[in-house]
Design a protein around this motif. Structure first.
Motif, PDB file in Angstrom:
ATOM      1  N   LEU A   1       0.668  -1.537  -0.012  1.00  0.00           N
ATOM      2  CA  LEU A   1      -0.184   0.146   0.437  1.00  0.00           C
ATOM      3  C   LEU A   1       0.724   1.277   0.450  1.00  0.00           C
ATOM      4  O   LEU A   1       2.289   1.005   0.597  1.00  0.00           O
ATOM      5  CB  LEU A   1      -0.946  -0.498   0.821  1.00  0.00           C
ATOM      6  N   ALA A   2       0.269   2.258  -0.843  1.00  0.00           N
ATOM      7  CA  ALA A   2       1.182   3.626  -0.658  1.00  0.00           C
ATOM      8  C   ALA A   2       0.417   4.277  -0.138  1.00  0.00           C
ATOM      9  O   ALA A   2      -1.161   4.514  -0.405  1.00  0.00           O
ATOM     10  CB  ALA A   2       1.691   3.842  -2.304  1.00  0.00           C
ATOM     11  N   ILE A   3       0.735   5.464   0.948  1.00  0.00           N
ATOM     12  CA  ILE A   3      -0.159   6.559   1.345  1.00  0.00           C
ATOM     13  C   ILE A   3       0.234   7.988   1.125  1.00  0.00           C
ATOM     14  O   ILE A   3       1.747   7.987   0.920  1.00  0.00           O
ATOM     15  CB  ILE A   3      -0.720   6.468   2.685  1.00  0.00           C
ATOM     16  N   ASN A   4      -0.446   8.515   1.207  1.00  0.00           N
ATOM     17  CA  ASN A   4      -0.372   9.850   0.333  1.00  0.00           C
ATOM     18  C   ASN A   4      -0.194  10.722   2.023  1.00  0.00           C
ATOM     19  O   ASN A   4      -1.742  10.719   2.787  1.00  0.00           O
ATOM     20  CB  ASN A   4      -0.333  11.001   0.218  1.00  0.00           C
TER      21      ASN A   4
ATOM     22  N   GLN B   1       8.855   6.290  15.684  1.00  0.00           N
ATOM     23  CA  GLN B   1      10.200   5.876  16.505  1.00  0.00           C
ATOM     24  C   GLN B   1       9.991   5.718  18.341  1.00  0.00           C
ATOM     25  O   GLN B   1      10.602   4.808  18.927  1.00  0.00           O
ATOM     26  CB  GLN B   1      11.571   6.922  16.086  1.00  0.00           C
ATOM     27  N   SER B   2       9.489   7.033  18.328  1.00  0.00           N
ATOM     28  CA  SER B   2       8.541   7.103  19.393  1.00  0.00           C
ATOM     29  C   SER B   2       8.361   5.521  20.375  1.00  0.00           C
ATOM     30  O   SER B   2       8.507   5.686  21.587  1.00  0.00           O
ATOM     31  CB  SER B   2       8.394   8.403  20.210  1.00  0.00           C
ATOM     32  N   LYS B   3       7.961   5.816  19.956  1.00  0.00           N
ATOM     33  CA  LYS B   3       7.078   3.900  20.397  1.00  0.00           C
ATOM     34  C   LYS B   3       7.788   2.865  19.889  1.00  0.00           C
ATOM     35  O   LYS B   3       7.765   0.980  20.361  1.00  0.00           O
ATOM     36  CB  LYS B   3       5.220   3.602  19.268  1.00  0.00           C
ATOM     37  N   GLY B   4       9.855   2.557  19.452  1.00  0.00           N
ATOM     38  CA  GLY B   4       9.094   1.884  19.132  1.00  0.00           C
ATOM     39  C   GLY B   4       9.300   0.539  18.225  1.00  0.00           C
ATOM     40  O   GLY B   4       9.903   0.253  18.198  1.00  0.00           O
ATOM     41  N   LEU B   5       8.623   1.913  16.949  1.00  0.00           N
ATOM     42  CA  LEU B   5       8.072   0.815  16.050  1.00  0.00           C
ATOM     43  C   LEU B   5       8.659   1.537  14.530  1.00  0.00           C
ATOM     44  O   LEU B   5       9.276   2.625  14.272  1.00  0.00           O
ATOM     45  CB  LEU B   5       6.595   1.230  15.475  1.00  0.00           C
ATOM     46  N   SER B   6       8.464   0.645  13.422  1.00  0.00           N
ATOM     47  CA  SER B   6       8.630   1.603  12.055  1.00  0.00           C
ATOM     48  C   SER B   6       7.541   2.403  11.836  1.00  0.00           C
ATOM     49  O   SER B   6       6.627   2.146  12.484  1.00  0.00           O
ATOM     50  CB  SER B   6       8.892   0.668  10.758  1.00  0.00           C
ATOM     51  N   VAL B   7       7.289   3.551  10.847  1.00  0.00           N
ATOM     52  CA  VAL B   7       6.414   3.379   9.976  1.00  0.00           C
ATOM     53  C   VAL B   7       5.222   2.555   9.824  1.00  0.00           C
ATOM     54  O   VAL B   7       4.208   2.775  10.472  1.00  0.00           O
ATOM     55  CB  VAL B   7       6.392   4.755   9.120  1.00  0.00           C
ATOM     56  N   ASN B   8       5.445   1.254   9.277  1.00  0.00           N
ATOM     57  CA  ASN B   8       5.194   0.143   8.873  1.00  0.00           C
ATOM     58  C   ASN B   8       4.292  -0.345   9.820  1.00  0.00           C
ATOM     59  O   ASN B   8       3.340  -0.477  10.049  1.00  0.00           O
ATOM     60  CB  ASN B   8       5.726  -0.662   7.899  1.00  0.00           C
TER      61      ASN B   8
END
Length: 69
Positions: free
Chosen positions: A20-23, A37-44
């Motif tokens: 999926l691509a999002i804008n 990052q603050s949640k320890g996650l990648s954007v995905n």
């Protein structure tokens, strides 16, 4: 990493994942990346976590292919 390894990984990704691509509004990318990052996650990972919560799915339900139900 050799060409064979990359080819195998690409085949696995095509078989196992939908893309999926999002804008997002210009300038929000850094905010989103910092929040993830603050949640320890990648954007995905952040997007997946938000979707699972919104769809009321467990981790197991999320990972199971719809045709496996």
């Amino acid at each position: 990493m050799g060409k064979t390894s990359t080819t195998v990984k690409n085949r696995w990704n095509v078989k196992s994942y939908d893309r999926l691509a999002i804008n997002v509004p210009k300038g929000r990318r850094n905010d989103i990346e910092a929040h993830a990052q603050s949640k320890g996650l990648s954007v995905n990972g952040l997007v997946g976590e938000l979707l699972r919560a919104d769809l009321n799915m467990t981790e197991e339900e999320w990972r199971r292919k719809p045709d496996a139900e």
